[in-house]
Scaffold this motif. Structure first.
Motif, mmCIF file in Angstrom:
data_model
loop_
_atom_site.group_PDB
_atom_site.id
_atom_site.type_symbol
_atom_site.label_atom_id
_atom_site.label_comp_id
_atom_site.label_asym_id
_atom_site.label_seq_id
_atom_site.Cartn_x
_atom_site.Cartn_y
_atom_site.Cartn_z
ATOM 1 N N LEU A 181 0.833 -1.202 0.000
ATOM 2 C CA LEU A 181 0.000 0.000 0.000
ATOM 3 C C LEU A 181 0.872 1.258 0.000
ATOM 4 C CD1 LEU A 181 -2.675 -1.077 2.650
ATOM 5 C CD2 LEU A 181 -2.792 -1.307 0.164
ATOM 6 N N LYS A 182 1.923 1.222 0.776
ATOM 7 C CA LYS A 182 2.833 2.374 0.835
ATOM 8 C C LYS A 182 3.484 2.621 -0.525
ATOM 9 C CE LYS A 182 6.811 4.188 3.386
ATOM 10 N NZ LYS A 182 7.832 3.887 4.431
ATOM 11 N N LYS A 183 3.901 1.538 -1.168
ATOM 12 C CA LYS A 183 4.526 1.666 -2.487
ATOM 13 C C LYS A 183 3.518 2.214 -3.505
ATOM 14 C CE LYS A 183 7.156 -0.879 -5.962
ATOM 15 N NZ LYS A 183 7.719 -2.196 -6.367
ATOM 16 N N ALA A 184 2.272 1.739 -3.423
ATOM 17 C CA ALA A 184 1.232 2.244 -4.324
ATOM 18 C C ALA A 184 1.040 3.738 -4.143
ATOM 19 C CB ALA A 184 -0.081 1.508 -4.065
ATOM 20 N N PHE A 185 1.008 4.195 -2.896
ATOM 21 C CA PHE A 185 0.873 5.632 -2.611
ATOM 22 C C PHE A 185 2.040 6.414 -3.209
ATOM 23 C CE2 PHE A 185 2.300 9.093 0.211
ATOM 24 C CZ PHE A 185 1.279 9.996 -0.045
ATOM 25 N N GLU A 186 3.235 5.900 -3.043
ATOM 26 C CA GLU A 186 4.420 6.600 -3.564
ATOM 27 C C GLU A 186 4.392 6.690 -5.081
ATOM 28 O OE1 GLU A 186 7.503 4.234 -1.880
ATOM 29 O OE2 GLU A 186 7.432 5.234 0.097
ATOM 30 N N LEU A 215 -7.913 8.027 -0.271
ATOM 31 C CA LEU A 215 -8.704 8.366 0.914
ATOM 32 C C LEU A 215 -8.469 7.342 2.028
ATOM 33 C CD1 LEU A 215 -12.066 9.471 -0.750
ATOM 34 C CD2 LEU A 215 -10.452 10.938 0.475
ATOM 35 N N ARG A 216 -8.375 6.086 1.658
ATOM 36 C CA ARG A 216 -8.119 5.047 2.658
ATOM 37 C C ARG A 216 -6.697 5.136 3.213
ATOM 38 N NH1 ARG A 216 -12.176 4.007 -0.074
ATOM 39 N NH2 ARG A 216 -13.831 2.547 0.545
ATOM 40 N N TRP A 217 -5.763 5.486 2.337
ATOM 41 C CA TRP A 217 -4.389 5.634 2.813
ATOM 42 C C TRP A 217 -4.277 6.824 3.775
ATOM 43 C CZ3 TRP A 217 -0.498 2.739 3.605
ATOM 44 C CH2 TRP A 217 0.764 3.289 3.868
ATOM 45 N N TYR A 218 -4.996 7.886 3.455
ATOM 46 C CA TYR A 218 -5.019 9.045 4.374
ATOM 47 C C TYR A 218 -5.588 8.643 5.726
ATOM 48 C CZ TYR A 218 -6.782 13.289 6.565
ATOM 49 O OH TYR A 218 -7.073 14.273 7.477
ATOM 50 N N LYS A 219 -6.677 7.875 5.690
ATOM 51 C CA LYS A 219 -7.312 7.436 6.936
ATOM 52 C C LYS A 219 -6.369 6.538 7.742
ATOM 53 C CE LYS A 219 -11.161 7.031 9.444
ATOM 54 N NZ LYS A 219 -11.842 8.175 10.052
ATOM 55 N N GLU A 228 -4.915 15.756 -0.035
ATOM 56 C CA GLU A 228 -4.771 16.938 -0.900
ATOM 57 C C GLU A 228 -4.872 16.556 -2.375
ATOM 58 O OE1 GLU A 228 -1.039 18.570 0.261
ATOM 59 O OE2 GLU A 228 -1.776 19.264 2.218
ATOM 60 N N MET A 229 -4.311 15.422 -2.749
ATOM 61 C CA MET A 229 -4.381 14.974 -4.143
ATOM 62 C C MET A 229 -5.821 14.674 -4.542
ATOM 63 S SD MET A 229 -1.006 12.618 -4.898
ATOM 64 C CE MET A 229 -1.098 11.556 -3.460
ATOM 65 N N VAL A 230 -6.571 14.078 -3.630
ATOM 66 C CA VAL A 230 -7.976 13.764 -3.905
ATOM 67 C C VAL A 230 -8.789 15.039 -4.066
ATOM 68 C CG1 VAL A 230 -10.068 12.693 -3.003
ATOM 69 C CG2 VAL A 230 -7.866 11.539 -2.729
ATOM 70 N N VAL A 231 -8.650 15.950 -3.119
ATOM 71 C CA VAL A 231 -9.432 17.193 -3.152
ATOM 72 C C VAL A 231 -9.124 18.001 -4.408
ATOM 73 C CG1 VAL A 231 -9.754 19.429 -2.004
ATOM 74 C CG2 VAL A 231 -9.702 17.319 -0.643
ATOM 75 N N GLN A 283 -17.429 12.210 3.161
ATOM 76 C CA GLN A 283 -17.358 11.535 4.455
ATOM 77 C C GLN A 283 -16.064 11.877 5.201
ATOM 78 O OE1 GLN A 283 -17.876 7.516 2.989
ATOM 79 N NE2 GLN A 283 -19.980 7.412 3.769
ATOM 80 N N VAL A 284 -14.983 12.028 4.455
ATOM 81 C CA VAL A 284 -13.689 12.328 5.071
ATOM 82 C C VAL A 284 -13.572 13.800 5.455
ATOM 83 C CG1 VAL A 284 -11.197 12.433 4.646
ATOM 84 C CG2 VAL A 284 -12.496 10.412 3.965
ATOM 85 N N THR A 285 -14.035 14.704 4.572
ATOM 86 C CA THR A 285 -13.816 16.143 4.775
ATOM 87 C C THR A 285 -15.009 16.873 5.376
ATOM 88 O OG1 THR A 285 -14.651 16.713 2.567
ATOM 89 C CG2 THR A 285 -12.293 16.163 2.749
ATOM 90 N N ASN A 286 -16.198 16.285 5.239
ATOM 91 C CA ASN A 286 -17.455 16.932 5.636
ATOM 92 C C ASN A 286 -17.705 18.214 4.833
ATOM 93 O OD1 ASN A 286 -19.822 16.683 7.194
ATOM 94 N ND2 ASN A 286 -19.106 18.257 8.628
#
Length: 399
Positions: A181-186, A215-219, A228-231, A283-286
């Motif tokens: 998961l970490k590698k995917a994020f990078e 979003l899941r990685w942020y959580k 920030e990338m999602v938003v 759901q994450v940011t409201n």
């Protein structure tokens, strides 16, 4: 005379039923004919709302010169990817492995026993801009089948071996851990476009699965860059021409890095996945703007993509009256004729519609360069009043 596709149920196959190409549907009869007559198979995969599928049909499959060569030297099979996603998946893997890219129409040449030796997507009838012409391609493959068949068969065997490779099997069985998961994020982070949002260069696809992963990685990790990338991506897409600002819903992808000029086709599954991404961002940011975007997607689906019989339509065509995107393009004159000169002027400035146009032939793709709050403040308009104005005006234009 109609070919064998005349008995099919698929709208896409029926589109090709009167081509001069002697099309076969996928099945034993086509492969038996190829083996009996010792001919290679040309497999063409597409779907009914695919713009470039229509272009290739018009340029090549409806052309007598192309049909003569195909009918003489090949057995031609047509597949609707929406009817047979299982077949499409296999040959799309082949195309991506052989060429590094994929898409539709998918064009595969293979041996009579189904082993691919050449793959591609759209080919114009005559070569242009570095793309080989389909007429030249089929003539060349016909010669190679007679004069250098061993080489083609070897390629086919190699491709078949790739699909059965133990490494592929083991890869599919691999377990996922935190390091994966970490590698995917990078890797996703490396491809992020900080200026316009999204990932990679043009053409840009929304790729909502990346967003829901982030979003899941942020959580999980608390890494703010993931959020920030999602938003940034969701905001840029919602403001861009890839989103139908008048009728709602997302187009297939953007041909440019700014999300301005889309391929105007709309797909059902894109709406589903993007709705999930916007809902989860809420759901994450409201932040209510993400919930609003999800509601807009559902408004479009319920209005335009839901059958009175209860099912959903799979896609809307990119073409209107033979022109791609015509339904979604506006001129300032057209807007002002509907809304009046004063209101039309405000609406056009907010949605980047002017006399010069931001697309072809003086036409504009509505998109948002300033938020409603920013625009209303610069114009000295109450934000609640401006939101009501935009909503009412948009509905008039949609009608």
């Amino acid at each position: 005379m109609a070919n064998l596709l005349k008995n099919e149920k698929s709208p896409y196959l029926l589109l090709h039923a009167e081509n001069p190409v002697d099309w076969y549907p996928w099945g034993d009869a086509a492969f038996k004919k190829a083996k009996d007559e010792d001919k290679p198979i040309f497999l063409s995969i597409g779907y009914s709302t695919c713009h470039w599928c229509h272009v290739m049909e018009s340029e090549s499959f409806d052309d007598d010169e192309v049909a003569r060569i195909l009918n003489k030297h090949f057995v031609s099979i047509k597949v609707d990817r929406e009817e047979r996603p299982d077949i499409d998946m296999i040959y799309m893997i082949v195309c991506q492995a052989m060429t590094g890219r994929g898409g539709w129409p998918l064009s595969i040449f293979m041996t009579p026993d189904g082993k691919p030796f050449f793959a591609g997507t759209y080919f114009p009838k005559e070569g242009r801009m570095g793309i080989p012409g389909f007429l030249e391609l089929i003539a060349r493959i016909a010669v190679l089948w007679k004069e250098d068949r061993k080489q083609l068969i070897k390629v086919g065997d190699d491709v078949a071996g790739f699909l059965k490779d133990d490494a592929m099997v083991n890869y599919r069985k691999a377990s996922l851990g935190v390091e994966t998961l970490k590698k995917a994020f990078e890797e996703i982070s490396k491809n992020f476009d900080e200026k316009w949002g999204g990932f990679g260069k043009a053409p840009k696809f929304p790729m909502p699965h990346n967003l829901t992963f982030l979003l899941r990685w942020y959580k999980r990790s608390g890494n703010k860059l993931a959020l920030e990338m999602v938003v940034k991506t969701l905001d840029s897409m919602r403001r861009g021409g890839i989103f139908d600002q008048i009728g709602f819903g997302f187009h297939r992808y953007s041909t440019d890095e700014k999300w301005l000029v889309p391929h105007f086709e709309k797909m059902l599954y894109d709406q589903a996945l993007l709705a999930i991404a916007y809902i989860e961002a809420f759901q994450v940011t409201n932040d209510k703007r993400f919930a609003t975007s999800a509601r807009e997607i559902f408004t479009y689906i319920l209005r335009d993509m839901t059958s009175i019989d209860g099912g959903f339509f799979s896609a809307e065509d990119a073409d209107t009256e033979g022109e791609e995107g015509l339904f979604y393009l506006f001129t300032a004159c057209e807007v002002k004729k509907i809304l009046g000169s004063k209101d039309g002027d405000v609406f056009c400035r907010f949605y980047d519609i002017d006399d010069e146009g931001n697309f072809e032939d003086g036409k504009s793709i509505p998109n948002i360069k300033q938020s409603m709050e920013e625009f209303a403040k610069s114009e000295g308009i109450d934000i609640v009043e401006f939101e009501r104005f935009i909503d009412n005006s948009r509905k008039k234009l949609h009608e």
